[in-house]
Scaffold this motif. Structure first.
Motif, PDB file in Angstrom:
ATOM      1  N   GLU A  11       0.939  -1.096  -0.089  1.00 44.48           N
ATOM      2  CA  GLU A  11      -0.216  -0.090   0.016  1.00 44.48           C
ATOM      3  C   GLU A  11       0.925   1.138   0.015  1.00 44.48           C
ATOM      4  O   GLU A  11       0.638   2.080  -0.829  1.00 44.48           O
ATOM      5  CB  GLU A  11      -0.831   0.057   1.088  1.00 44.48           C
ATOM      6  N   GLN A  12       2.178   1.243   0.867  1.00 42.87           N
ATOM      7  CA  GLN A  12       2.804   2.339   0.758  1.00 42.87           C
ATOM      8  C   GLN A  12       3.531   2.613  -0.547  1.00 42.87           C
ATOM      9  O   GLN A  12       3.579   3.688  -1.043  1.00 42.87           O
ATOM     10  CB  GLN A  12       3.861   2.072   1.880  1.00 42.87           C
ATOM     11  N   ASP A  13       3.881   1.530  -1.193  1.00 41.46           N
ATOM     12  CA  ASP A  13       4.608   1.641  -2.512  1.00 41.46           C
ATOM     13  C   ASP A  13       3.573   2.393  -3.673  1.00 41.46           C
ATOM     14  O   ASP A  13       3.832   2.933  -4.428  1.00 41.46           O
ATOM     15  CB  ASP A  13       4.975   0.188  -3.068  1.00 41.46           C
ATOM     16  N   THR A  14       2.297   1.796  -3.413  1.00 44.11           N
ATOM     17  CA  THR A  14       1.342   2.357  -4.306  1.00 44.11           C
ATOM     18  C   THR A  14       1.145   3.854  -4.004  1.00 44.11           C
ATOM     19  O   THR A  14       1.065   4.681  -5.008  1.00 44.11           O
ATOM     20  CB  THR A  14       0.052   1.696  -4.063  1.00 44.11           C
ATOM     21  N   ASP A  15       0.891   4.484  -2.956  1.00 44.45           N
ATOM     22  CA  ASP A  15       0.853   5.538  -2.650  1.00 44.45           C
ATOM     23  C   ASP A  15       2.172   6.611  -3.190  1.00 44.45           C
ATOM     24  O   ASP A  15       2.132   7.528  -3.471  1.00 44.45           O
ATOM     25  CB  ASP A  15       0.624   6.063  -0.927  1.00 44.45           C
ATOM     26  N   LEU A  16       3.390   5.863  -3.020  1.00 42.02           N
ATOM     27  CA  LEU A  16       4.782   6.428  -3.152  1.00 42.02           C
ATOM     28  C   LEU A  16       4.724   6.763  -4.788  1.00 42.02           C
ATOM     29  O   LEU A  16       5.187   7.626  -5.293  1.00 42.02           O
ATOM     30  CB  LEU A  16       5.924   5.668  -2.697  1.00 42.02           C
ATOM     31  N   LEU A  17       4.252   6.027  -5.462  1.00 39.90           N
ATOM     32  CA  LEU A  17       4.296   6.117  -7.020  1.00 39.90           C
ATOM     33  C   LEU A  17       3.391   7.392  -7.323  1.00 39.90           C
ATOM     34  O   LEU A  17       3.871   7.803  -8.255  1.00 39.90           O
ATOM     35  CB  LEU A  17       3.371   4.891  -7.765  1.00 39.90           C
ATOM     36  N   ASP A  18       2.490   7.924  -6.671  1.00 41.97           N
ATOM     37  CA  ASP A  18       1.832   9.064  -6.932  1.00 41.97           C
ATOM     38  C   ASP A  18       2.362  10.317  -6.316  1.00 41.97           C
ATOM     39  O   ASP A  18       1.967  11.640  -6.867  1.00 41.97           O
ATOM     40  CB  ASP A  18       0.339   9.087  -6.339  1.00 41.97           C
ATOM     41  N   LEU A  19       3.562  10.207  -5.990  1.00 40.88           N
ATOM     42  CA  LEU A  19       4.254  11.589  -5.440  1.00 40.88           C
ATOM     43  C   LEU A  19       5.349  11.948  -6.146  1.00 40.88           C
ATOM     44  O   LEU A  19       5.639  11.084  -7.100  1.00 40.88           O
ATOM     45  CB  LEU A  19       4.755  10.968  -3.957  1.00 40.88           C
ATOM     46  N   PRO A  20       5.640  13.143  -5.877  1.00 46.56           N
ATOM     47  CA  PRO A  20       6.791  13.728  -6.867  1.00 46.56           C
ATOM     48  C   PRO A  20       8.212  13.135  -6.607  1.00 46.56           C
ATOM     49  O   PRO A  20       8.388  12.495  -5.548  1.00 46.56           O
ATOM     50  CB  PRO A  20       6.850  15.281  -6.547  1.00 46.56           C
ATOM     51  N   PRO A  21       9.083  13.145  -7.437  1.00 43.50           N
ATOM     52  CA  PRO A  21      10.292  12.529  -7.284  1.00 43.50           C
ATOM     53  C   PRO A  21      11.111  12.871  -6.251  1.00 43.50           C
ATOM     54  O   PRO A  21      11.869  12.188  -5.461  1.00 43.50           O
ATOM     55  CB  PRO A  21      11.082  12.929  -8.667  1.00 43.50           C
ATOM     56  N   SER A  22      10.921  14.207  -5.739  1.00 47.78           N
ATOM     57  CA  SER A  22      11.517  14.659  -4.366  1.00 47.78           C
ATOM     58  C   SER A  22      11.271  13.660  -3.209  1.00 47.78           C
ATOM     59  O   SER A  22      11.756  13.338  -2.323  1.00 47.78           O
ATOM     60  CB  SER A  22      11.468  16.232  -4.225  1.00 47.78           C
ATOM     61  N   ALA A  23       9.860  13.564  -3.144  1.00 46.04           N
ATOM     62  CA  ALA A  23       9.325  12.894  -2.061  1.00 46.04           C
ATOM     63  C   ALA A  23       9.677  11.274  -2.156  1.00 46.04           C
ATOM     64  O   ALA A  23      10.036  10.934  -1.186  1.00 46.04           O
ATOM     65  CB  ALA A  23       7.738  12.757  -2.311  1.00 46.04           C
ATOM     66  N   LYS A  24       9.872  10.652  -3.383  1.00 46.01           N
ATOM     67  CA  LYS A  24      10.399   9.488  -3.558  1.00 46.01           C
ATOM     68  C   LYS A  24      11.821   9.435  -2.902  1.00 46.01           C
ATOM     69  O   LYS A  24      12.316   8.510  -2.260  1.00 46.01           O
ATOM     70  CB  LYS A  24      10.363   9.167  -4.949  1.00 46.01           C
ATOM     71  N   LEU A  25      12.479  10.364  -3.320  1.00 48.74           N
ATOM     72  CA  LEU A  25      14.017  10.365  -2.977  1.00 48.74           C
ATOM     73  C   LEU A  25      14.124  10.738  -1.517  1.00 48.74           C
ATOM     74  O   LEU A  25      15.099   9.756  -0.912  1.00 48.74           O
ATOM     75  CB  LEU A  25      14.790  11.728  -3.718  1.00 48.74           C
TER      76      LEU A  25
END
Length: 89
Positions: A11-25
């Motif tokens: 679930e966290q990975d799915t939510d992370l996909l929708d976030l901007p690159p800075s949030a992923k980093l």
């Protein structure tokens, strides 16, 4: 009254996909380096402090990251991935 709901990493990975690159980093940095303050994350990621602050806000809203007050300096918050064990300061 807020309640904490344990979320799976899928679930966290799915939510992370929708976030901007800075949030992923920022999330990956927390995953690899562990708990950190906002300024430590800015230094590690080489992102501006304002960008890190926005990324942390988005990550907290998504339930991916949680924060707590630092016992060493109450003016700072320590950020960690939700579900990870807090480290001792």
């Amino acid at each position: 009254m807020s309640r904490s709901i344990s979320r799976s990493s899928a679930e966290q990975d799915t939510d992370l996909l929708d976030l901007p690159p800075s949030a992923k980093l920022v999330a990956k940095t927390l995953e690899y380096e562990g708990d950190a303050t906002q300024s430590q994350l800015a230094e590690s990621t080489l992102l501006p402090v304002r960008t890190v602050r926005d990324a942390l806000s988005r990550l907290e809203k998504s339930g991916i990251v949680r924060s707590r007050i630092s016992f060493q300096d109450a003016r700072q918050r320590i950020y960690s991935l939700d579900g990870s064990e807090p480290s001792t300061e």
